[in-house]
Enzyme design. Structure first.
Site, PDB file in Angstrom:
ATOM      1  NE  ARG A   1      -3.585  -2.404   2.590  1.00  0.00           N
ATOM      2  CZ  ARG A   1      -4.443  -2.547   3.552  1.00  0.00           C
ATOM      3  NH1 ARG A   1      -4.282  -1.664   4.763  1.00  0.00           N
ATOM      4  NH2 ARG A   1      -5.301  -3.488   3.694  1.00  0.00           N
ATOM      5  CG  HIS A   2      -0.085   4.435  -2.711  1.00  0.00           C
ATOM      6  ND1 HIS A   2       0.986   4.473  -3.274  1.00  0.00           N
ATOM      7  CD2 HIS A   2      -1.099   4.349  -3.205  1.00  0.00           C
ATOM      8  CE1 HIS A   2       0.538   3.993  -4.740  1.00  0.00           C
ATOM      9  NE2 HIS A   2      -0.634   4.042  -4.654  1.00  0.00           N
TER      10      HIS A   2
END
Length: 575
Positions: free
Chosen positions: A218-219
């Site tokens: 995920r970012h």
């Protein structure tokens, strides 16, 4: 009701109060993904406030977790159960009238832990000790990473074997039936570029589908990098490289610069409209409404970067000589320097209400909570002023750890300037390929030199630190150091792929080569059909990393197979 601070790591999902052996279940439930159970036992004669702070939260204010009442009597603890996050390490702070102690610990998924707080022989000395009550599940290192590696390797090997056997005869017949001019163009098409693009796209599809719900797919919440933060800049970079080759080929075929420019404008308009009207995330909330339509987006940024870089390439008519790629292409470089100067001036000099000049932080509880409404500094302010709060991304990654509440768009206006720089650096890689054609050593040497230079620039801008640099690496802002770092990585990866695919021919580029040849179709298709079988189905256990990982790997593999079948049928979606 139980105490529920917003966010993830350390959030309380339910609590259970135990006093003198009495158990009162306030809210019951099983542990979910990335959660562990923590029981805080208080033997002191005063109630105790428990607060928490994530390791990934830089200069943050401690967040309240809950209150543990005083013990009912000597040697009799009162206990409160909390659910804490397991993605990152956590520092727990225990306070009464004064700070009692702090405990740093990295909890593991579905583990059961006890934190005991008691007086030693000296009543003025408080002892805090963490105990593991049950065996934990290290889902990141023990089982699922092995499953990821094994499954991905198996899928890619199977796809490679299938595609190699099916395309051998087709390739052989095609190369003998094409005309001389078309053969020349095909020979000059480097498989390494499509392989690089396909690799970036496959990773992008995988992380967009969830990446097994692992945090490193995920970012990043603010400063720093995860796997998810690598692929979009690489896609922009290789787009710039392709621009250089395609424009050169078109000019060689006799097309005018004006006709190429009009085609680039039309292509950019199509990309922008597809991003705005077809794969807009607002569809998750129902039919599109102008009142809440998100204007920025991935394809919108690609459209803008593409148009600017094509314009720079068409407007500069310079010959190329050895060791002079910068000097002889100086008009385009001058335009890029001007754009970067605009970015620097707006980022560091633009007055933002109630925020310090040059603020690059996440707002919320970051920076000790001094600037809660300053998320993104000038970048966020420009987007909110120019586009309106309702027309930008409403749930930025900074809200998870930093508890920011303002909308912020990672594909915003100021960041688009730096995406132009990323595409332009890719354009320079394409110029090297064009003007040192068949000189493999010179090409790779140039790539490595540029990579070294960009790496040095990144080291200076960041001071080789995560948060202490002049301009930290930040995907949300598309900061200058983010671009130089990812361009450095892109050149190193391109050298490796170019050497193995086009120089030594040890690898055909399969299976990544096929989605790289049909990138727009794969990207748009995976967004539009995300909720349809076989890309998603109802899982038996939605709180299992293994099930999410299996689903996301199979969905990604389906798109690789689809791109291969389309390639075999010679079907390509070109804009």
């Amino acid at each position: 009701a139980p105490f529920k601070p917003p966010g993830s790591s350390g959030r309380v999902i339910y609590s259970t109060c135990r006093r003198s052996g009495l158990i009162n279940h306030m809210i019951s439930g099983e542990l979910k993904m990335d959660e562990a159970s923590l029981t805080v036992n208080n033997e002191l004669d005063a109630e105790m406030v428990v607060s928490w702070l994530s390791d990934h939260c830089y200069q943050c204010v401690y967040q309240p977790l809950g209150v543990v009442p005083a013990g009912p009597g000597p040697g009799l603890p009162s206990s409160v159960d909390f659910t804490v996050g397991t993605q990152h390490g956590i520092t727990l702070q225990l306070n009464s009238s004064l700070e009692l102690c702090t405990v740093h610990y990295h909890f593991w998924e579905h583990g059961n832990y006890s934190l005991w707080v008691k007086n030693l022989n000296d009543s003025s000395v408080v002892n805090c000790s963490m105990i593991t009550d049950t065996e934990t599940v290290n889902s990141y290192l023990r089982e699922y990473i092995h499953s990821l590696t094994h499954s991905l390797t198996h899928s890619l090997t199977l796809t490679h074997s299938l595609t190699h056997s099916l395309t051998h005869s087709l390739t052989h017949s095609l190369t003998h039936s094409l005309t001389h001019s078309l053969t020349y163009l095909l020979i000059r098409r480097l498989r390494s570029l499509d392989t690089f693009r396909g690799l970036s796209l496959v990773i992008m599809v995988f992380v967009n589908y969830g990446g097994g719900r692992y945090w490193f797919f995920r970012h990043e919440s603010w400063n720093g990098l995860t796997v998810a933060d690598l692929v979009f800049p690489w896609f922009v970079f290789i787009m710039g490289t392709s621009i250089s080759l395609s424009v050169s080929s078109a000019l060689r075929c006799g097309l005018s610069r004006f006709s190429l420019f009009t085609k680039a404008v039309w292509r950019s308009v199509q990309l922008f409209l597809i991003g705005l009207l077809i794969i807009n995330p607002n569809y998750c909330q129902g039919p599109l409404s102008w009142d809440s339509l998100r204007i920025p987006g991935v394809l919108q940024r690609l459209a803008f970067s593409y148009l600017v870089v094509v314009s720079l390439d068409l407007c500069v008519d310079a010959w190329w000589y050895s060791a002079r790629e910068f000097l002889l292409y100086w008009p385009a470089w001058l335009c890029v320097v001007v754009l970067e100067t605009v970015w620097l001036c707006l980022t560091f000099l633009l007055p933002v209400p109630d925020c310090p000049s040059g603020y690059l932080g996440p707002g919320g509880i970051g920076d000790m909570g001094q600037y809660p409404n300053c998320t993104g500094g000038a970048a966020g302010y420009v987007d909110r002023w120019l586009l309106g709060e309702n027309h930008i991304y409403q749930t930025p990654s900074s809200r998870v750890i930093y508890k920011s509440h303002l909308p912020f768009d990672p594909e915003g206006v100021l960041g688009s300037i730096n995406s132009v720089l990323m595409a332009f650096l890719g354009l320079q890689a394409g110029k090297i390929l064009l003007h040192y054609k068949d000189q493999h050593s010179s090409i790779m040497a140039r790539f490595l030199i540029w990579s070294l230079v960009l790496g040095i620039i990144s080291a200076v801008l960041t001071k080789c630190s995560l948060n202490e640099g002049f301009i930290p690496i930040n995907k949300n802002l598309w900061s200058l150091s983010y671009v130089t770092t990812l361009a450095c990585f892109a050149l190193l990866l391109l050298v490796l792929i170019y050497y193995t695919v086009d120089v030594k021919r040890w690898w055909s580029g399969a299976p990544f080569y096929y989605p790289g040849m049909n990138s727009i179709l794969v990207y748009v298709g995976h967004e539009v059909l995300e909720e349809y079988f076989p890309f998603r189905w109802r899982m038996a256990d939605s709180q299992s990393h293994a099930e999410h990982l299996t689903q996301n790997l199979l969905a990604t593999s389906c798109w690789v197979l689809i791109s291969f079948l389309l390639h075999r049928k010679n079907i390509f979606w070109k804009i």
